[in-house]
Scaffold this active site. Structure first.
Site, mmCIF file in Angstrom:
data_model
loop_
_atom_site.group_PDB
_atom_site.id
_atom_site.type_symbol
_atom_site.label_atom_id
_atom_site.label_comp_id
_atom_site.label_asym_id
_atom_site.label_seq_id
_atom_site.Cartn_x
_atom_site.Cartn_y
_atom_site.Cartn_z
ATOM 1 N N ASP A 43 0.832 -1.207 0.000
ATOM 2 C CA ASP A 43 0.000 0.000 0.000
ATOM 3 C C ASP A 43 0.868 1.259 0.000
ATOM 4 O O ASP A 43 1.602 1.521 0.959
ATOM 5 C CB ASP A 43 -0.898 -0.062 1.257
ATOM 6 C CG ASP A 43 -2.023 0.943 1.215
ATOM 7 O OD1 ASP A 43 -1.986 1.849 0.365
ATOM 8 O OD2 ASP A 43 -2.944 0.822 2.056
ATOM 9 N N ASP A 50 -10.525 4.018 -1.720
ATOM 10 C CA ASP A 50 -11.135 2.989 -0.876
ATOM 11 C C ASP A 50 -12.655 2.941 -1.048
ATOM 12 O O ASP A 50 -13.340 3.942 -0.842
ATOM 13 C CB ASP A 50 -10.832 3.270 0.597
ATOM 14 C CG ASP A 50 -9.346 3.133 0.890
ATOM 15 O OD1 ASP A 50 -8.555 2.979 -0.058
ATOM 16 O OD2 ASP A 50 -8.985 3.195 2.071
HETATM 17 C C1 GLA Z 1 -5.558 2.256 2.518
HETATM 18 C C2 GLA Z 1 -6.042 1.091 1.664
HETATM 19 C C3 GLA Z 1 -7.116 0.335 2.406
HETATM 20 C C4 GLA Z 1 -6.584 -0.150 3.741
HETATM 21 C C5 GLA Z 1 -6.034 1.022 4.543
HETATM 22 C C6 GLA Z 1 -5.306 0.565 5.800
HETATM 23 O O1 GLA Z 1 -6.532 3.213 2.713
HETATM 24 O O2 GLA Z 1 -6.506 1.545 0.431
HETATM 25 O O3 GLA Z 1 -7.570 -0.762 1.636
HETATM 26 O O4 GLA Z 1 -5.586 -1.101 3.515
HETATM 27 O O5 GLA Z 1 -5.114 1.779 3.782
HETATM 28 O O6 GLA Z 1 -4.775 1.621 6.526
#
Ligand code: GLA
Length: 641
Positions: free
Chosen positions: A391, A454
């Site tokens: 990520d 997200d």
């Molecule tokens: C980002 C990702 C999410 C999740 C969060 C965790 O926002 O896109 O899917 O993994 O981080 O902090």
């Protein structure tokens, strides 16, 4: 006589009243983000559109909807509509008014900073009124909608706000037969000489005996559990297995190709991720409970296999030291023993996933892999993980270079590290679609790449679906567009219970899952594994729908039609058939249709058409496919020539 005359003219004598939208029960209005405000913007500032400040009206955020019952008593509706200036020119919205099911006003795209649009509608005789503010199909960020001076005139009863229709949970997926049904994907990708574990997914009553013909040396099958394990062959090539499952009710057989080569995830990964239920509360115990539930609920029998920890397992700055003397990353005290956790998950025949960031910190502020990329990845492999979500997050602060190279660098580096491990680790890129990742994600050896922000932060799953659906040309076996998780069932929140029930109407949940399957998306559920109700399971576990997702041809459905009201998608499948989804994304019931010609079939040909959610063949008309669908609902069929 006098009384009769009075009765006849009484309606005409009713005084004309006015009321504002803000006088109605706005708790019935849905809002994509925040809370509807009277006389203020969604961010609680003065209502301001196109540089002008207004005192009367309401502020909301797309996607937002209000249904009113007018019962023919209202005579007009006037209002100004615009994006609030607090977005500083960002945001774009579209507002529509439906009168008795028909669009009577459509603002088109209204952009931030623009002057407001005027609505002026005559309502004589109208019974139902729906006011809908949506994003203008370009994402939903900053879509702050102001309804300025929204005024109804009426005589008699004032308009009444109605809640969203309370839809019953109607289960479409039939229960699986008691006899064995093998639900394996037809193909599994692995690399030579690596540890291997696969729990053959099969529904049907237990006990069940499994057998496999053509097993390569190094792999063994446990006949009672159906676990295939050992090491993959050292030689590249395709190993064709013939699997059988037998129980007291019968026998099923299916072919499975083990492709030993360079590519993993030849069909989209399936499993569960901890993020949207546990967030920072995730623990070793919760992960074990999820693994237990994946088996107990039957999800594993349909092919769900990865049990993935998301963020929040390492330490935060406050919990330093973050690494031991040799630099090995340390877990926080909710994860006392990672190898024991992965062994537990593996003991169920399932695979384990972990998460980190190329930056110094993860998105939630836990230790990332920056400057420890190889060491951390080797640690994950030693701990026994089979899946990595990588990520971007704080990498933003340390990234060097420019353009696509800057975006690609950490992912390509990780792709190389993963390739060198003595373990097959599926690689999930998470950087929200930056730099059109779908164009280069495969070059970094990524098995799937998140294409949007997200889903849990969006006002509707539909926005993610629409963005991801358009990327159909980029998906292929081993390399998938990832529109994020299946967010249904019970989802984590900050209430005392820590969770809330998904608010997507039941029929629309089938559209969500149907769309994910047509899009060949990874099927990763992220709700509560410990509260799986029969309805949620019926959405997640429909073998015929899942086989569309897991089809070995590995093509994402082409978007044949995408209007505000209806979507038509078509996915070619390995056996020459196609899966077709008709979706109603409008506000009222409508008949969605597609001609056979449009779908690439010669009319007049005899076709077999099967409704996949209901798992039954259906009769169709000679000109094409059609379905009368409630708002949000779908028909997904498979068609054989
Ligand atoms: C980002 C990702 C999410 C999740 C969060 C965790 O926002 O896109 O899917 O993994 O981080 O902090």
């Amino acid at each position: 006589m006098v009384a009769l005359t009075l009765a006849l003219v009484a309606p005409l004598l009713q005084p004309i009243d006015t009321c504002s939208l803000s006088d109605l029960d706005l708790s019935k209005m849905t809002v994509g983000w925040g809370k509807v405000r009277v006389g203020r913007s969604i961010e609680d500032k003065p209502l301001t559109v196109g540089g002008k400040v207004y005192t009367a009206g309401i502020g909301t955020h797309a996607a937002s909807r209000l249904r009113l019952r007018l019962d023919g008593k209202a005579t007009s509706f006037r209002c100004l509509i615009g994006v609030d200036d607090e977005t500083q020119g960002r945001g774009s919205i579209r507002v529509r008014v439906y009168l008795d099911g028909k669009v009577a006003f459509d603002s088109g795209t209204l952009k931030g900073g623009a002057p407001p649009a005027q609505v002026d509608l005559k309502l004589g005789g109208v019974k139902d009124f729906i006011l809908v503010a949506s994003g203008a199909n370009d994402g939903i960020d900053y879509d702050h909608v102001d309804f300025i001076e929204p005024t109804f005139t009426f005589s008699g009863a004032r308009p009444a706000a109605l809640g969203e229709p309370d839809e019953k949970e109607v289960i479409l997926t039939p229960p699986p037969p008691k006899s064995p049904r093998l639900n394996t994907a037809p193909v599994i990708g692995c690399t030579p000489g690596k540890p291997f574990l696969y729990r053959i997914p099969a529904t049907g009553v237990r006990p069940m005996r499994f057998s496999a013909q053509g097993l390569p040396k190094g792999l063994i099958l446990d006949a009672s559990t159906g676990f295939l394990s050992g090491r993959t062959p050292a030689q590249k090539g395709t190993y064709r297995l013939r699997l059988s499952a037998r129980n007291a009710k019968g026998l099923d057989q299916k072919s499975l190709s083990l492709k030993v080569g360079d590519t993993l995830a030849l069909t989209p990964p399936m499993g569960w991720n901890s993020w949207y239920i546990h967030y920072g509360r995730v623990t070793d115990k919760a992960m074990r409970a999820a693994a237990d539930a994946m088996v107990k609920s039957g999800m594993a029998d349909f092919g769900y296999q990865y049990v993935n920890i998301d963020d929040c397992w390492p330490r935060t700055q406050r919990e330093a030291p973050l690494r031991d003397e040799s630099g090995t990353v340390l877990c926080n005290d909710k994860f006392p023993d990672m190898p024991a956790l992965t062994s537990y998950i593996h003991s169920k025949g399932l695979l384990a996933g972990i998460y980190t960031s190329p930056g110094p910190w993860t998105c939630a502020g836990f230790t990332g892999a920056w400057q420890h990329e190889r060491q951390d990845t080797e640690t994950f492999a030693r701990w026994g993980f089979d899946f990595l979500k990588y990520d971007w997050c704080s990498y933003e602060n340390v990234a060097t270079g420019t353009g696509i190279e800057r975006l690609k660098k950490p992912y390509a580096q990780m792709g190389e590290i993963l390739k060198g491990l003595d373990r097959d680790v599926v690689y999930n890129l998470c950087q929200y679609g930056m730099g059109d990742v779908w164009k280069w994600g495969a070059e970094t050896r990524g098995n799937c790449w998140r294409t949007t922000g997200d889903l849990g932060n969006m006002s509707s799953w539909r926005d993610v679906a629409f963005a991801n659906a358009r990327l159909w040309p980029y998906a292929k076996p081993g390399h998938w567009n990832d529109p994020d998780y299946l967010l249904i069932g019970w989802i984590g929140d900050s209430s005392p219970l820590g969770r809330r029930k998904c608010t997507i109407p039941p029929a629309e949940q089938y559209s969500y899952m149907g769309m994910w399957c047509l899009m060949a998306a990874p099927l990763i559920f992220s709700g509560d594994m410990e509260r799986l109700d029969p309805f949620t399971l019926s959405v997640l576990c429909n073998a015929e729908m899942i086989s569309v997702d897991q089809d070995p041809l590995g093509r994402q459905a082409k978007v044949l039609r995408a209007t505000d009201e209806e979507w038509v998608l078509q996915k070619p499948l390995a056996d020459g058939s196609t899966a077709i989804g008709l979706f109603n994304f409008g506000e009222v019931e409508r008949t969605v249709s597609a001609t056979w010609k449009e779908l690439g079939y010669l009319s007049g040909k005899k076709l077999r058409v099967r409704d996949l959610w209901r798992q039954k063949d259906i009769r169709t008309i000679s000109t094409g496919l059609y379905a009368t669908l409630k708002p949000g609902a779908c028909l997904v069929v498979r068609v054989w020539e």
